[in-house]
Design an enzyme around this catalytic site. Structure first.
Site, PDB file in Angstrom:
ATOM      1  N   TYR A 113       0.861  -1.181   0.000  1.00 18.36           N
ATOM      2  CA  TYR A 113       0.000   0.000   0.000  1.00 18.36           C
ATOM      3  C   TYR A 113       0.900   1.234   0.000  1.00 18.36           C
ATOM      4  O   TYR A 113       1.991   1.215  -0.578  1.00 18.36           O
ATOM      5  CB  TYR A 113      -0.949  -0.069   1.205  1.00 18.36           C
ATOM      6  CG  TYR A 113      -2.145   0.841   1.078  1.00 18.36           C
ATOM      7  CD1 TYR A 113      -2.949   0.822  -0.061  1.00 18.36           C
ATOM      8  CD2 TYR A 113      -2.462   1.731   2.079  1.00 18.36           C
ATOM      9  CE1 TYR A 113      -4.040   1.667  -0.190  1.00 18.36           C
ATOM     10  CE2 TYR A 113      -3.560   2.582   1.972  1.00 18.36           C
ATOM     11  CZ  TYR A 113      -4.337   2.545   0.831  1.00 18.36           C
ATOM     12  OH  TYR A 113      -5.414   3.381   0.706  1.00 18.36           O
ATOM     13  N   LYS A 168     -20.765 -20.239 -10.103  1.00 24.82           N
ATOM     14  CA  LYS A 168     -19.993 -20.082 -11.339  1.00 24.82           C
ATOM     15  C   LYS A 168     -18.568 -19.653 -11.015  1.00 24.82           C
ATOM     16  O   LYS A 168     -17.595 -20.175 -11.573  1.00 24.82           O
ATOM     17  CB  LYS A 168     -20.667 -19.022 -12.212  1.00 24.82           C
ATOM     18  CG  LYS A 168     -20.339 -19.123 -13.684  1.00 24.82           C
ATOM     19  CD  LYS A 168     -21.236 -20.152 -14.341  1.00 24.82           C
ATOM     20  CE  LYS A 168     -21.075 -20.169 -15.829  1.00 24.82           C
ATOM     21  NZ  LYS A 168     -22.017 -21.083 -16.467  1.00 24.82           N
ATOM     22  N   GLU A 210     -24.114 -14.062 -18.002  1.00 18.97           N
ATOM     23  CA  GLU A 210     -24.754 -15.260 -17.466  1.00 18.97           C
ATOM     24  C   GLU A 210     -26.230 -15.007 -17.184  1.00 18.97           C
ATOM     25  O   GLU A 210     -26.598 -13.996 -16.563  1.00 18.97           O
ATOM     26  CB  GLU A 210     -24.056 -15.668 -16.169  1.00 18.97           C
ATOM     27  CG  GLU A 210     -24.521 -16.978 -15.584  1.00 18.97           C
ATOM     28  CD  GLU A 210     -24.004 -18.170 -16.364  1.00 18.97           C
ATOM     29  OE1 GLU A 210     -24.591 -19.258 -16.227  1.00 18.97           O
ATOM     30  OE2 GLU A 210     -23.013 -18.012 -17.092  1.00 18.97           O
ATOM     31  N   ASP A 211     -27.079 -15.911 -17.660  1.00 12.82           N
ATOM     32  CA  ASP A 211     -28.503 -15.916 -17.312  1.00 12.82           C
ATOM     33  C   ASP A 211     -29.182 -14.576 -17.588  1.00 12.82           C
ATOM     34  O   ASP A 211     -29.917 -14.040 -16.750  1.00 12.82           O
ATOM     35  CB  ASP A 211     -28.684 -16.308 -15.840  1.00 12.82           C
ATOM     36  CG  ASP A 211     -28.303 -17.762 -15.585  1.00 12.82           C
ATOM     37  OD1 ASP A 211     -28.131 -18.498 -16.569  1.00 12.82           O
ATOM     38  OD2 ASP A 211     -28.158 -18.142 -14.411  1.00 12.82           O
ATOM     39  N   GLY A 270     -33.769 -20.037 -29.141  1.00  7.72           N
ATOM     40  CA  GLY A 270     -33.319 -18.972 -28.261  1.00  7.72           C
ATOM     41  C   GLY A 270     -31.810 -18.828 -28.279  1.00  7.72           C
ATOM     42  O   GLY A 270     -31.148 -19.180 -29.271  1.00  7.72           O
ATOM     43  N   ALA A 271     -31.262 -18.333 -27.180  1.00 10.28           N
ATOM     44  CA  ALA A 271     -29.832 -18.041 -27.123  1.00 10.28           C
ATOM     45  C   ALA A 271     -28.990 -19.286 -27.374  1.00 10.28           C
ATOM     46  O   ALA A 271     -28.070 -19.280 -28.204  1.00 10.28           O
ATOM     47  CB  ALA A 271     -29.485 -17.430 -25.768  1.00 10.28           C
ATOM     48  N   ALA A 272     -29.279 -20.383 -26.658  1.00 11.40           N
ATOM     49  CA  ALA A 272     -28.479 -21.592 -26.815  1.00 11.40           C
ATOM     50  C   ALA A 272     -28.666 -22.198 -28.204  1.00 11.40           C
ATOM     51  O   ALA A 272     -27.692 -22.599 -28.855  1.00 11.40           O
ATOM     52  CB  ALA A 272     -28.851 -22.604 -25.742  1.00 11.40           C
ATOM     53  N   ASN A 362     -33.488 -28.852 -18.786  1.00  9.93           N
ATOM     54  CA  ASN A 362     -33.261 -29.214 -17.392  1.00  9.93           C
ATOM     55  C   ASN A 362     -34.340 -28.602 -16.502  1.00  9.93           C
ATOM     56  O   ASN A 362     -34.720 -27.457 -16.717  1.00  9.93           O
ATOM     57  CB  ASN A 362     -31.883 -28.696 -16.952  1.00  9.93           C
ATOM     58  CG  ASN A 362     -30.937 -29.814 -16.543  1.00  9.93           C
ATOM     59  OD1 ASN A 362     -31.383 -30.829 -16.026  1.00  9.93           O
ATOM     60  ND2 ASN A 362     -29.657 -29.612 -16.768  1.00  9.93           N
ATOM     61  N   ASN A 392     -21.820 -27.308 -19.300  1.00 10.21           N
ATOM     62  CA  ASN A 392     -20.988 -26.148 -19.655  1.00 10.21           C
ATOM     63  C   ASN A 392     -19.695 -26.055 -18.853  1.00 10.21           C
ATOM     64  O   ASN A 392     -18.754 -25.374 -19.274  1.00 10.21           O
ATOM     65  CB  ASN A 392     -21.776 -24.847 -19.438  1.00 10.21           C
ATOM     66  CG  ASN A 392     -22.886 -24.674 -20.439  1.00 10.21           C
ATOM     67  OD1 ASN A 392     -23.253 -25.606 -21.136  1.00 10.21           O
ATOM     68  ND2 ASN A 392     -23.433 -23.474 -20.508  1.00 10.21           N
TER      69      ASN A 392
END
Length: 459
Positions: A113, A168, A210-211, A270-272, A362, A392
């Site tokens: 510091y 995650k 994410e999500d 969709g996205a996937a 899922n 994933n």
């Protein structure tokens, strides 16, 4: 009916009359409910009672209650306490911050510091690239969400998304030694999310989206990729696509079919689904039929969503029409990233010989895996309680490790394909079989191999 899962693991503290058969009676009572006993520990034994901790996996909260009731139905047995082991694991969160340098005395403090740190700040001010070498930026990823599409739970908000984002971050560290931190945003406005990510970027070497619900996730990722000098990766899209391609490469080796010759029916636009279709095409698949809620995407329909419109215009070369059930007939591969129970065993029977089924919704897949297995040569799901889990976790830790090591500023299709190839190659030709087309998430070779492949493709 779903199988018992460690995600619904409980521990019951039980008092039973002291006898030579007490333990076996308790085990038998648990077995009658269909729960999976994982541990039985005698806590205390007295003249009058045996105190036992019974741990078991159940299907859900109702099933856990059935276990408790079955035990209390035994003569003289009482359940003193029931603990949900998943909730216990989350008490206080799953992450902490730990210093990498010692602070033992005034000398250490002066270097870590003030005053010593000022010289390091000046070096970065003169050459911003030094931030990668002299700060946490070189190994840190922001896990960014707005809580709008969390797992299968939907729009539950940023606070409720935190257990997933923490998880995650734990996976990043465990599998690839990447330091990741949750960034849960209290906004679902596209422009605000983009602005916040841009403002946060100086502290991070990459962003893992994410999500975040579609179609906003597409614009957020595309804009951030254009406007930032660090890689931006939407795991729900590209992580899923990478592992799907890896599994498909190995499945086709087992059934001896060629990637360019198979017809793939993809349920989910969709996205996937969008990312899977694009990556399969980049890898060489020529015949993909994409189905949405209303069946095969029609080129003649004016799709308001530009991503669905792109899929409609760039897939289905032979003009297949109709419902998902109709489209599956005569196909070689079914990939589902959509909704549960859309197909049955009779539908899978209409596919070509040596069919491949990836039912990844899922927790409940598009088709029952056991029913699909009566007709398909290979079946994979997103679940951990069946063989061939498409997860994933096999992709994103090693993928970011490779990006950070290469100091990459962008992500290309070549990197995505390289990552898929690296995962597939973790299983040798001798090991491949219908029940083993994708490595375990705990395979120690996966993340390093993915990192090396991505790093090489990035340079």
């Amino acid at each position: 009916m779903a199988n018992p899962s460690p995600g619904h693991s409980i521990t019951l503290r039980v008092a039973a009359p002291t006898s030579f058969t007490a333990s076996s009676d308790l085990v038998a009572a648990v077995a009658t409910t269909g729960a999976a006993l994982t541990a039985l520990d005698v806590v205390e034994s007295t003249q009058d009672a045996l105190i036992v901790d019974i741990s078991c996996d159940t299907r859900d909260a109702d099933h856990a209650q059935q276990v408790s009731e079955a035990l209390e139905a035994l003569n003289g047995v009482s359940v003193h306490r029931s603990s949900d082991r998943t909730f216990l694991l989350h008490l206080g969160g799953k992450l902490e911050s730990t210093p990498k340098v010692p602070l033992r005395n005034r000398d250490d403090l002066s270097r870590a510091y003030t005053p010593g740190v000022a010289r390091v700040c000046q070096a970065i001010a003169e050459n911003p690239e030094e931030a990668r070498r002299l700060t946490i930026k070189r190994n840190t990823v922001a896990v960014v969400t707005d809580g709008s599409a969390v797992l299968g739970l939907g729009n539950i908000g940023p606070e409720a998304s935190m257990p997933v984002m923490e998880g995650k971050a734990v996976l990043f560290k465990q599998f690839a030694d990447v330091d990741a931190w949750p960034v849960a945003l209290d906004t679902q406005d596209t422009e605000e999310i983009i602005a916040i990510c841009k403002a946060l970027a100086p502290a991070y070497g990459g962003i893992n989206l994410e999500d975040i619900s579609a179609p906003r996730c597409f614009e957020i990722e595309a804009r951030l990729r254009d406007e930032l000098d660090i890689p931006v990766f939407h795991d729900d899209q590209h992580g899923t696509a990478i592992v799907t391609l890896a599994a498909l490469e190995n499945a086709l080796k087992v059934v001896k079919k060629d990637l360019k010759a198979v017809r793939v029916v993809l349920s989910g636009a969709g996205a996937a689904g969008h990312a899977i279709a694009k990556l399969l095409m980049a890898a060489g698949v020529e015949d993909i039929v994409v189905c949405g809620r209303d069946g095969v995407l029609d080129k003649e329909v004016d799709h308001k969503d530009p991503h669905r419109a792109w899929l409609a215009q760039n897939t289905n070369p032979h003009g297949v029409t109709g419902s998902l059930k109709a489209a599956v007939g005569g196909s070689d591969v079914f990939i589902g990233v959509s909704a549960p129970d859309l197909l049955d065993g009779d539908d899978i029977a209409t596919m070509n010989d040596d069919a491949i089924v990836f039912a990844m919704s899922n927790p409940n897949p598009e088709v029952d895996p056991l029913a699909a297995g009566e007709h398909a040569a290979i079946v994979a799901t997103g679940r951990s309680d069946y063989p061939n889990q498409i997860n994933n976790v096999l992709a994103f830790p090693g993928f970011f490790r490779g990006l950070l090591d290469a100091k990459a500023s962008e992500i290309t299709d070549e990197m995505l394909v390289a990552a898929a190839d690296a995962i597939a190659q973790c299983i040798s030709a001798e090991e491949l079989n219908p029940g083993y087309i994708i490595p375990s998430t705990f395979d120690a070779d996966v993340a390093p191999n993915v990192a090396e492949a991505v790093s090489a493709a990035a340079r």
